[in-house]
Design an enzyme around this catalytic site. Structure first.
Site, PDB file in Angstrom:
ATOM      1  N   CYS A 134       9.433  29.394  16.911  1.00  0.00           N
ATOM      2  CA  CYS A 134       8.993  30.045  15.679  1.00  0.00           C
ATOM      3  C   CYS A 134       7.669  29.415  15.251  1.00  0.00           C
ATOM      4  CB  CYS A 134      10.056  29.824  14.610  1.00  0.00           C
ATOM      5  SG  CYS A 134       9.625  30.498  12.997  1.00  0.00           S
TER       6      CYS A 134
ATOM      7  N   CYS B 180       3.720  35.514  16.094  1.00  0.00           N
ATOM      8  CA  CYS B 180       5.086  35.394  15.554  1.00  0.00           C
ATOM      9  C   CYS B 180       6.012  35.801  16.682  1.00  0.00           C
ATOM     10  CB  CYS B 180       5.261  36.326  14.358  1.00  0.00           C
ATOM     11  SG  CYS B 180       6.980  36.562  13.832  1.00  0.00           S
TER      12      CYS B 180
END
Ligand code: DGL
Length: 264
Positions: A76, A187
């Site tokens: 992440c 992302c």
């Protein structure tokens, strides 16, 4: 005495996005046993404070430590900018792999001199991202585009509905109008939108993400420490802080296998 090389690798994301990284790790290191925690009850991290994300990352790191994980992957970008330094300080001897938007390879690859970055608000506003631009993007123009709402749709399993198309088009159009020939997916949720993106951008625009590079970095770290497993891998295990039933339903779409899903 258990052989530490056979211990699992812990992989963490705010939700299902890190499955795009998990897939790359599994492809490169099929003999590794994988544990995955998805903090789906708290998405989107992109709109949360760094303090909140750090606290969640500490809890997940403790959980993986208790499971005997030999390494941690923060799958992440948003959690990495908020928490990787804190985790490395807490666990100086634990191999921890974080991730960052692929600014360096994009700056090297662009021919138009204009690079676009799709990422969360949290990543784009961070000092770590500003430092990344300072370091690698002096000679190119970088257009950043925060993408609120995409993560929520992907979490719901929506990769191509009219609502998703409309929202993604809204985020991609300004990049194309600015002359970007390279678009960074900053992302880990967004690689699941590659088929849809391919319909929206000309073939001459390169779309890059860092999942494969993260897998290679994990391999390097494990190899250096003589921690590579020689298999066979245990089935992957998943934990979610939201509904295990929902996660179980969405897993075949994003991971292509059905494995064990429990509550975190
Ligand atoms: N998947 C995460 C990332 O790579 C963030 C998603 C979220 O906002 O929760 O940045």
């Amino acid at each position: 005495m258990p052989d530490v090389r056979q211990a699992p690798v812990g992989v963490f994301d705010s939700g299902v996005g890190g499955l795009s990284v998990l897939g790359e790790i599994h492809r490169l290191l099929p003999q590794e046993s994988l544990l995955y925690v998805a903090d789906c009850g708290n998405i989107p991290y992109g709109e949360k404070s760094p303090e909140f994300i750090r606290e969640r990352c500490r809890q997940v790191a403790e959980f993986f430590q208790a499971k005997g994980a030999k390494a941690l992957v923060l799958a992440c970008n948003t959690a990495t900018v908020a928490a990787v330094a804190d985790l490395r300080e807490r666990y100086p001897h634990w191999p921890i792999v974080g991730m960052e938007p692929a600014v360096k390879p994009a700056a090297a690859a662009t021919r138009s001199g204009v690079v676009g970055v799709l990422a969360t608000t949290g990543t784009l506003q961070s000092a770590k991202f500003a430092a990344l631009l300072d370091r690698f993007a002096n000679d190119v123009r970088v257009i950043t585009q925060p993408c609120p709402g995409l993560v929520e749709l992907i979490e719901a399993g929506d990769l191509a509905s009219p609502a998703m198309r409309q929202l993604l088009q809204r985020y991609v159009t300004p990049l194309l109008h600015s002359g970007c020939d390279t678009v960074i997916l900053g992302c880990t949720h967004y690689p699941f939108l590659k088929p849809l993106l391919a319909e929206m951008v000309p073939a001459s625009v390169a779309i890059i993400d860092t999942g494969a590079a993260v897998a290679r970095q994990l391999k390097r770290l494990l190899n250096e420490r003589h921690l590579l497993a020689d298999g066979p891998a245990q089935p992957a295990q998943f934990w979610t802080s939201a509904s295990p039933d929902h996660f179980r339903n969405i897993l075949p779409l994003l991971w292509n296998k059905s494995d064990i899903v429990q509550s975190f």
